[in-house]
Design a protein around this motif. Structure first.
Motif, PDB file in Angstrom:
ATOM      1  N   ILE A   6      20.448  17.001   4.506  1.00  0.00           N
ATOM      2  CA  ILE A   6      21.001  16.553   5.777  1.00  0.00           C
ATOM      3  C   ILE A   6      22.513  16.362   5.674  1.00  0.00           C
ATOM      4  O   ILE A   6      23.014  15.744   4.738  1.00  0.00           O
ATOM      5  CB  ILE A   6      20.331  15.237   6.226  1.00  0.00           C
ATOM      6  N   ASP A   7      23.236  16.903   6.654  1.00  0.00           N
ATOM      7  CA  ASP A   7      24.668  16.694   6.777  1.00  0.00           C
ATOM      8  C   ASP A   7      24.886  15.536   7.746  1.00  0.00           C
ATOM      9  O   ASP A   7      24.437  15.583   8.886  1.00  0.00           O
ATOM     10  CB  ASP A   7      25.330  17.970   7.309  1.00  0.00           C
ATOM     11  N   MET A   8      25.565  14.483   7.298  1.00  0.00           N
ATOM     12  CA  MET A   8      25.732  13.284   8.110  1.00  0.00           C
ATOM     13  C   MET A   8      27.173  12.816   8.085  1.00  0.00           C
ATOM     14  O   MET A   8      27.835  12.843   7.055  1.00  0.00           O
ATOM     15  CB  MET A   8      24.813  12.163   7.608  1.00  0.00           C
ATOM     16  N   VAL A   9      27.648  12.362   9.269  1.00  0.00           N
ATOM     17  CA  VAL A   9      28.969  11.755   9.371  1.00  0.00           C
ATOM     18  C   VAL A   9      28.819  10.378  10.002  1.00  0.00           C
ATOM     19  O   VAL A   9      27.880  10.131  10.760  1.00  0.00           O
ATOM     20  CB  VAL A   9      29.938  12.620  10.206  1.00  0.00           C
ATOM     21  N   LEU A  20      33.417  13.969  18.222  1.00  0.00           N
ATOM     22  CA  LEU A  20      32.521  14.821  17.442  1.00  0.00           C
ATOM     23  C   LEU A  20      31.529  15.549  18.342  1.00  0.00           C
ATOM     24  O   LEU A  20      31.293  16.752  18.180  1.00  0.00           O
ATOM     25  CB  LEU A  20      31.760  13.983  16.416  1.00  0.00           C
ATOM     26  N   ARG A  26      28.709  23.365  16.780  1.00  0.00           N
ATOM     27  CA  ARG A  26      27.678  22.705  15.980  1.00  0.00           C
ATOM     28  C   ARG A  26      26.749  21.905  16.883  1.00  0.00           C
ATOM     29  O   ARG A  26      27.128  21.491  17.979  1.00  0.00           O
ATOM     30  CB  ARG A  26      28.290  21.763  14.931  1.00  0.00           C
ATOM     31  N   PHE A  28      24.483  18.417  17.199  1.00  0.00           N
ATOM     32  CA  PHE A  28      24.522  17.062  16.647  1.00  0.00           C
ATOM     33  C   PHE A  28      23.304  16.269  17.129  1.00  0.00           C
ATOM     34  O   PHE A  28      22.737  16.546  18.190  1.00  0.00           O
ATOM     35  CB  PHE A  28      25.790  16.325  17.090  1.00  0.00           C
ATOM     36  N   ASP A  49      22.611  20.505  13.152  1.00  0.00           N
ATOM     37  CA  ASP A  49      23.548  20.855  12.078  1.00  0.00           C
ATOM     38  C   ASP A  49      24.068  19.592  11.389  1.00  0.00           C
ATOM     39  O   ASP A  49      24.223  19.572  10.165  1.00  0.00           O
ATOM     40  CB  ASP A  49      24.733  21.657  12.646  1.00  0.00           C
ATOM     41  N   THR A  50      24.340  18.585  12.197  1.00  0.00           N
ATOM     42  CA  THR A  50      24.924  17.350  11.659  1.00  0.00           C
ATOM     43  C   THR A  50      24.334  16.130  12.367  1.00  0.00           C
ATOM     44  O   THR A  50      24.170  16.137  13.589  1.00  0.00           O
ATOM     45  CB  THR A  50      26.456  17.333  11.855  1.00  0.00           C
ATOM     46  N   TRP A  51      24.036  15.102  11.577  1.00  0.00           N
ATOM     47  CA  TRP A  51      23.631  13.812  12.128  1.00  0.00           C
ATOM     48  C   TRP A  51      24.872  12.931  12.243  1.00  0.00           C
ATOM     49  O   TRP A  51      25.721  12.914  11.353  1.00  0.00           O
ATOM     50  CB  TRP A  51      22.616  13.131  11.211  1.00  0.00           C
ATOM     51  N   ILE A  52      24.950  12.195  13.353  1.00  0.00           N
ATOM     52  CA  ILE A  52      26.042  11.238  13.544  1.00  0.00           C
ATOM     53  C   ILE A  52      25.464   9.834  13.425  1.00  0.00           C
ATOM     54  O   ILE A  52      24.723   9.384  14.303  1.00  0.00           O
ATOM     55  CB  ILE A  52      26.726  11.426  14.916  1.00  0.00           C
TER      56      ILE A  52
END
Length: 292
Positions: A6-9, A20, A26, A28, A49-52
């Motif tokens: 998992i890609d997380m910011v 974002l 991407r 989210f 693609d990305t979790w916030i």
């Protein structure tokens, strides 16, 4: 998808989060308490693609009363709500619903905004928000809008929230001193299960014995979205809520809900339980009112 992939910011402010979300190349998904996300990732239902991760944005965790009603931040946990003196006095139906959201660990982690954002027709807090005439504030990088909760959900797991928007406020109408509410739930395991059926009830009582001036009833897990039981609501004011009247109201609920059969329960069973839960809730409310 494994957790390790998992890609997380973690944005430091709401504005950073909205920036974002405005990125076009991407996909989210916002992560609040994470109680639903773990299951959806494991089942490969949610794969952005990305979790916030917004669970450290303290500006979104609050309960406060203003001139237009009670504002609840989307990161307010179910435990926060249960322990709020303000909500115990002016939104007891929501407090009762939050007490039924899973085990205590789920209540500590799960958030009101997360429950709304998931848009499950079985979400325990959502019927309570319906009877409190909630409004959902959504923000994007360039705009803001407020949607009444009865218009917000459009299907199982679907709402009017766009991919570039996040929930930033939930506004509810406070109950008056002569209003009382309750939440009833049927699940396969006490306190740790998805509802088979649930119902939120809020009544405005008069000065005469068992006199109901108005009432709101919302059922969950009996239709593609939460439904208000309008026929039952109209019956609440036809006369004193005697035992016979309560049974008549509950019998009407059987005809008004629109459940499906699935692995957890048949449609007929859900209809019967909707009627029984409403009857039990009304009896409990009359007992509470008479004891006041």
């Amino acid at each position: 998808m494994r957790v390790s992939e998992i890609d997380m910011v973690s944005p430091k402010s709401v504005e950073d989060c909205l920036q974002l979300l405005s990125v076009n190349d991407r996909t989210f998904r916002i992560l609040a308490g994470g109680t639903d996300a773990v299951v959806r990732v494991k089942d490969n239902v949610w794969h952005p693609d990305t979790w916030i991760n917004i669970n450290r944005l303290d500006s979104l965790r609050y309960i406060r009363e203003e001139n237009d009603g009670i504002h609840i931040g989307p990161l307010t946990t179910h435990t926060d709500i249960v322990h709020s003196v303000l909500l115990q006095k002016k939104a007891d139906v929501l407090v009762a619903a939050c007490k039924e959201v899973g085990a205590i660990q789920m209540q500590n982690m799960g958030t009101l905004g997360g429950n709304v954002g998931t848009a499950s027709p079985a979400g325990d807090t959502i019927p309570a928000l319906f009877v409190l005439d909630a409004k959902i504030k959504l923000r994007s990088h360039s705009s803001e809008r407020v949607i009444p909760i009865n218009e917000f959900f459009i299907g199982p797991g679907k709402s009017l929230q766009q991919h570039k928007e996040m929930i930033t406020d939930i506004l509810i109408s406070p109950q008056a001193e002569n209003e009382i509410g309750t939440f009833e739930k049927l699940g396969p395991r006490k306190a740790q299960s998805i509802s088979i059926v649930n119902v939120a009830i809020s009544l405005k009582m008069g000065s005469k014995s068992r006199e109901c001036l108005s009432g709101r009833i919302a059922f969950g897990s009996v239709a593609p979205t939460i439904i208000r039981s309008r026929k039952c609501e109209r019956m609440l004011t036809l006369g004193p809520l005697t035992d016979v009247a309560i049974q008549d109201v509950a019998g009407t609920a059987w005809k008004e809900v629109m459940p499906i059969s699935d692995v957890r329960a048949s449609a007929d069973y859900r209809r019967s339980m909707a009627s029984s839960l409403l009857e039990r809730g009304l009896y409990r409310l009359m007992k509470r009112w008479e004891d006041k």
